[in-house]
Design an enzyme around this catalytic site. Structure first.
Site, mmCIF file in Angstrom:
data_model
loop_
_atom_site.group_PDB
_atom_site.id
_atom_site.type_symbol
_atom_site.label_atom_id
_atom_site.label_comp_id
_atom_site.label_asym_id
_atom_site.label_seq_id
_atom_site.Cartn_x
_atom_site.Cartn_y
_atom_site.Cartn_z
ATOM 1 C CE LYS A 15 -2.880 0.868 3.658
ATOM 2 N NZ LYS A 15 -2.934 2.269 4.118
ATOM 3 N N GLY A 87 -4.561 8.295 5.408
ATOM 4 C CA GLY A 87 -3.614 9.276 5.931
ATOM 5 C C GLY A 87 -2.472 9.535 4.963
ATOM 6 C CG ASP A 308 1.342 0.396 9.285
ATOM 7 O OD1 ASP A 308 0.917 1.180 10.152
ATOM 8 O OD2 ASP A 308 1.656 0.768 8.137
ATOM 9 C CE LYS A 335 0.420 4.582 12.748
ATOM 10 N NZ LYS A 335 1.161 5.382 11.783
HETATM 11 C C1 S3P Z 1 2.879 5.153 6.028
HETATM 12 C C2 S3P Z 1 3.547 5.510 7.156
HETATM 13 C C3 S3P Z 1 3.126 5.115 8.515
HETATM 14 C C4 S3P Z 1 2.159 3.940 8.454
HETATM 15 C C5 S3P Z 1 1.083 4.139 7.453
HETATM 16 C C6 S3P Z 1 1.693 4.297 6.058
HETATM 17 C C7 S3P Z 1 3.380 5.628 4.717
HETATM 18 O O1 S3P Z 1 2.451 6.196 9.130
HETATM 19 O O2 S3P Z 1 1.594 3.714 9.736
HETATM 20 O O3 S3P Z 1 0.219 3.033 7.437
HETATM 21 O O4 S3P Z 1 2.939 5.114 3.682
HETATM 22 O O5 S3P Z 1 4.224 6.529 4.711
HETATM 23 P P1 S3P Z 1 3.260 7.362 9.905
HETATM 24 O O6 S3P Z 1 4.112 8.034 8.922
HETATM 25 O O7 S3P Z 1 2.203 8.256 10.456
HETATM 26 O O8 S3P Z 1 4.024 6.644 10.974
#
Ligand code: S3P
Length: 421
Positions: A15, A87, A308, A335
């Site tokens: 992802k 996010g 994750d 999260k």
């Molecule tokens: C992600 C970074 C992580 C992860 C999220 C995906 C990314 O979050 O938990 O599922 O793709 O850069 P954070 O950057 O908030 O730690």
């Protein structure tokens, strides 16, 4: 405890990498061909968002073919760009759009609109960005009025790949050099992909240093399998007796393999095979055999390397002998749900014992009969956690969480069906 788990699977595309591949295709001039892009809702949201910004996309021979006139050409007539539950879509796009000529609002669903964005907005403002939120506590929606940015040297207070990537993507078209130093190194896919595309980026320890890019051309990219989805199957195979599972072509980037290290500390037999570099990313097969797990203290493993995977690791801890401790877990609270609380509640609903003490999540092995109803709170990883516990205990899954799980892994139920149980 039920049956075995035997067979071979390929999980969908990672992802995190899929989001970045689409975003970089939008920044590139020409056509990019992206294969094995994640089919989940989050990544579809990113694709739709960049289509609204002018990128064309079509499925050709199983690849997502993206054609863009490049960064300078990103435009939209929409006043709101929707980021759904994702996010990564929101935060990385804030970095990209802050330096364009785009004016729009980025908003998400209820869960995303509750998650903090100040950590991204503040550094982007320091780069000259004009980003505003209605809420005083800096939650989405975020209004972006694109303007020319300048590079910064910044040290972040959290190890977050979303924050680091937003700053680096903003720095790509800013004046001057941008550098980001993290307390611990978070996942480095943005850096690897930019380097692969010919950008001038160096990583020295926990610091990533980027010079602005002149031009990025369309590219071809094959996305490795998603290690975060894979870990649920790995944990199930470890716990279910007489299991042997092979997960093919999965991402093994060391900024993402903390869960494998922890499981090995717990006594897991997980071998790696066919390990190779694919466009700068380590990829390989995981060969997993049923193992007798014991609890461990994960203090030596950087939390960002498995953040994750805590829902999957929590399952391993529930079925292990003794206590397992995961440290520095406060990021779990921001999260898709408050995952620290959600994980504790799920463990308890299945009769296990778990507690968050300060910044440490402790789970004690050993389970009794299910006592309550486990809630997934609309969070895809918590929903998969519940289903995998059910699979281990009863040999079956309820199959009722398809909507939540399809955020990251719409292939989840098909993969379970495909395995010999
Ligand atoms: C992600 C970074 C992580 C992860 C999220 C995906 C990314 O979050 O938990 O599922 O793709 O850069 P954070 O950057 O908030 O730690």
């Amino acid at each position: 405890m039920s049956k075995q788990l035997r067979g071979e699977i390929r999980v969908g595309g990672d992802k995190s990498i899929s989001h970045r591949a689409i975003m970089l295709a939008a920044l590139a001039k020409g056509t990019s061909r992206l294969s094995n892009i994640a089919r989940g809702e989050d990544v579809r949201t990113t694709l739709a968002l960049y289509q609204r910004l002018g990128m064309e996309a079509a499925i050709v021979n199983g690849c997502v073919e993206c054609t863009s006139a490049g960064y300078e050409a990103l435009r939209t007539t929409e006043s709101v760009l929707y980021c759904g539950n994702s996010g990564t879509t929101l935060r990385l796009s804030l970095g990209i759009l802050a330096g364009t000529k785009v004016e729009c609002r980025l908003a998400g669903d209820d869960s995303l609109n509750r998650r903090p964005v100040r950590r991204v907005i503040e550094p982007l403002r320091q780069m000259g960005g004009d980003l505003a939120t209605a809420a005083a506590d800096d939650r989405p929606p975020v209004q972006v009025r694109g303007r020319r940015l300048h590079g910064i040297n910044i040290s972040t207070s959290v190890a977050s790949a979303q924050v680091k990537s937003a700053i680096l993507l903003a720095g790509l078209h800013a004046d001057g050099v941008t550098s980001v130093t993290e307390p611990e190194q978070s996942r480095n896919h943005t850096e690897i992909m930019l380097k692969n595309l010919g950008c001038n980026i160096d990583v020295e320890g926990k610091t990533s240093i980027l010079s602005p890019a002149k031009r990025i051309n369309g590219f071809e990219y094959a996305v490795p399998g998603d290690i975060s989805t894979a870990m649920f199957f790995v944990v199930a195979a470890l716990i279910m007796p007489n299991s042997e599972l092979i997960v093919r072509d999965v991402l093994l980037n060391s900024t993402r393999t903390g869960a494998i290290d922890i499981l090995r500390m717990m006594g897991a037999t997980i071998d790696e095979d066919n390990v190779r570099l694919q466009q700068g990313e380590q990829v390989g097969d995981l060969v997993v055999k049923s193992s007798r797990l014991h609890g461990c203290d994960a203090a030596n493993v950087v939390t960002a390397r498995y953040i994750d995977e805590v829902p999957a690791l929590a399952i391993a801890a529930m079925f292990a002998e003794g206590e397992t401790a995961f440290h520095n877990v406060s990021e779990l609270r921001v999260k898709e749900s408050d995952r620290a609380t959600a994980i504790v509640d799920v463990v308890k609903a299945f009769g296990g014992s778990a507690v968050v003490e300060g910044d440490t999540l402790r789970i004690c092995g050993g389970m009794s009969k299910s006592m309550g109803q486990a809630e997934h709170l609309g969070d895809h990883r918590i929903a998969m956690m519940i289903e995998i516990i059910d699979l281990i205990r009863s040999g079956g899954v309820s199959g009722i969480y398809g909507d939540a799980i399809s955020v990251s892994a719409p292939e989840f139920y098909e993969l379970i069906k495909s395995l010999d149980q």
